[in-house]
Design a protein around this motif. Sequence first.
Motif, mmCIF file in Angstrom:
data_model
loop_
_atom_site.group_PDB
_atom_site.id
_atom_site.type_symbol
_atom_site.label_atom_id
_atom_site.label_comp_id
_atom_site.label_asym_id
_atom_site.label_seq_id
_atom_site.Cartn_x
_atom_site.Cartn_y
_atom_site.Cartn_z
ATOM 1 N N VAL A 55 0.772 -1.087 -0.099
ATOM 2 C CA VAL A 55 -0.009 -0.051 0.218
ATOM 3 C C VAL A 55 0.731 1.128 -0.078
ATOM 4 C CG1 VAL A 55 -2.010 1.057 1.119
ATOM 5 C CG2 VAL A 55 -1.676 -1.320 1.256
ATOM 6 N N GLN A 56 1.234 1.600 -1.167
ATOM 7 C CA GLN A 56 2.212 2.614 -1.345
ATOM 8 C C GLN A 56 2.222 3.979 -0.638
ATOM 9 O OE1 GLN A 56 3.595 3.009 -5.378
ATOM 10 N NE2 GLN A 56 4.081 0.791 -5.559
ATOM 11 N N ASP A 57 0.898 4.522 -0.617
ATOM 12 C CA ASP A 57 0.587 5.824 -0.099
ATOM 13 C C ASP A 57 0.857 5.869 1.462
ATOM 14 O OD1 ASP A 57 -1.712 4.235 0.012
ATOM 15 O OD2 ASP A 57 -2.767 5.907 -0.148
ATOM 16 N N ARG A 58 0.378 4.532 2.263
ATOM 17 C CA ARG A 58 0.786 4.565 3.711
ATOM 18 C C ARG A 58 2.171 4.299 3.720
ATOM 19 N NH1 ARG A 58 -2.192 7.199 6.060
ATOM 20 N NH2 ARG A 58 -1.811 6.025 8.134
ATOM 21 N N ILE A 59 2.722 3.491 3.197
ATOM 22 C CA ILE A 59 4.048 3.375 3.359
ATOM 23 C C ILE A 59 4.811 4.682 3.247
ATOM 24 C CG2 ILE A 59 6.203 2.344 2.427
ATOM 25 C CD1 ILE A 59 4.396 -0.199 1.703
ATOM 26 N N LYS A 60 4.508 5.567 2.313
ATOM 27 C CA LYS A 60 5.118 6.769 2.030
ATOM 28 C C LYS A 60 4.790 7.704 3.387
ATOM 29 C CE LYS A 60 5.068 6.854 -3.042
ATOM 30 N NZ LYS A 60 4.663 7.519 -4.355
ATOM 31 N N TYR A 61 3.683 7.586 3.789
ATOM 32 C CA TYR A 61 3.328 8.467 4.751
ATOM 33 C C TYR A 61 4.267 7.971 6.106
ATOM 34 C CZ TYR A 61 0.891 9.668 9.182
ATOM 35 O OH TYR A 61 0.652 10.074 10.428
ATOM 36 N N GLU A 74 13.386 -3.150 3.362
ATOM 37 C CA GLU A 74 13.900 -2.251 2.532
ATOM 38 C C GLU A 74 14.216 -2.965 1.204
ATOM 39 O OE1 GLU A 74 18.174 0.533 2.891
ATOM 40 O OE2 GLU A 74 17.263 -0.607 4.761
ATOM 41 N N LYS A 75 14.473 -3.894 1.031
ATOM 42 C CA LYS A 75 14.693 -4.707 -0.451
ATOM 43 C C LYS A 75 13.402 -4.403 -1.225
ATOM 44 C CE LYS A 75 18.388 -7.636 0.874
ATOM 45 N NZ LYS A 75 18.605 -9.410 0.618
ATOM 46 N N PHE A 76 12.263 -5.008 -0.676
ATOM 47 C CA PHE A 76 10.945 -4.742 -1.163
ATOM 48 C C PHE A 76 10.738 -3.133 -1.641
ATOM 49 C CE2 PHE A 76 9.336 -8.363 1.515
ATOM 50 C CZ PHE A 76 9.899 -9.290 0.733
ATOM 51 N N LEU A 77 10.851 -2.596 -0.825
ATOM 52 C CA LEU A 77 10.761 -0.840 -1.212
ATOM 53 C C LEU A 77 11.753 -0.407 -2.284
ATOM 54 C CD1 LEU A 77 10.070 0.637 2.491
ATOM 55 C CD2 LEU A 77 8.440 -0.396 0.573
ATOM 56 N N LEU A 82 10.019 2.688 -4.009
ATOM 57 C CA LEU A 82 9.568 3.721 -3.237
ATOM 58 C C LEU A 82 10.870 4.695 -2.401
ATOM 59 C CD1 LEU A 82 6.693 1.769 -1.697
ATOM 60 C CD2 LEU A 82 6.500 3.770 -3.181
ATOM 61 N N ILE A 83 12.104 3.746 -2.359
ATOM 62 C CA ILE A 83 13.089 4.440 -1.753
ATOM 63 C C ILE A 83 14.220 3.970 -2.662
ATOM 64 C CG2 ILE A 83 12.267 4.226 0.389
ATOM 65 C CD1 ILE A 83 14.166 2.000 1.071
ATOM 66 N N LYS A 84 15.279 4.968 -2.507
ATOM 67 C CA LYS A 84 16.630 4.784 -3.279
ATOM 68 C C LYS A 84 17.317 3.557 -2.740
ATOM 69 C CE LYS A 84 17.001 9.342 -4.668
ATOM 70 N NZ LYS A 84 17.904 10.659 -4.676
#
Length: 123
Positions: A55-61, A74-77, A82-84
Amino acid sequence: MAVKIRLARAGAKKKPYYKLVVANADAPRDGKFLEKVGTYDPMLPKDDENRVVLVQDRIKYWMSVGAQPTERVEKFLEKAKLIKASVKRIIKKPITQTETAEAKTVKATETKENKEVLSTENN
């Protein structure tokens, strides 16, 4: 209080299934969590789109308010962009007995060579 984005195990014996959850760092792995933000099913093939669902918007929040992902999350993201990609930790492999024996023989030959050089310089 520190907040982590991590995996909580579910599923049956030998049939793992994980929920990606946001939880307090001191909460148990499968215990109380703040919010479920995705799933991970390692039994599905690697190219299946439902293997990792986020759920990308909640993870970003949660990342914006300071939640820290675990290494696996972190590997999934990173894969979902979603992250560098972060600098990976360098893990030193343990030294085996053969490597220590080789190091000792190299050290012994170096000391012999140094003694020979010193003795020729003194003469």
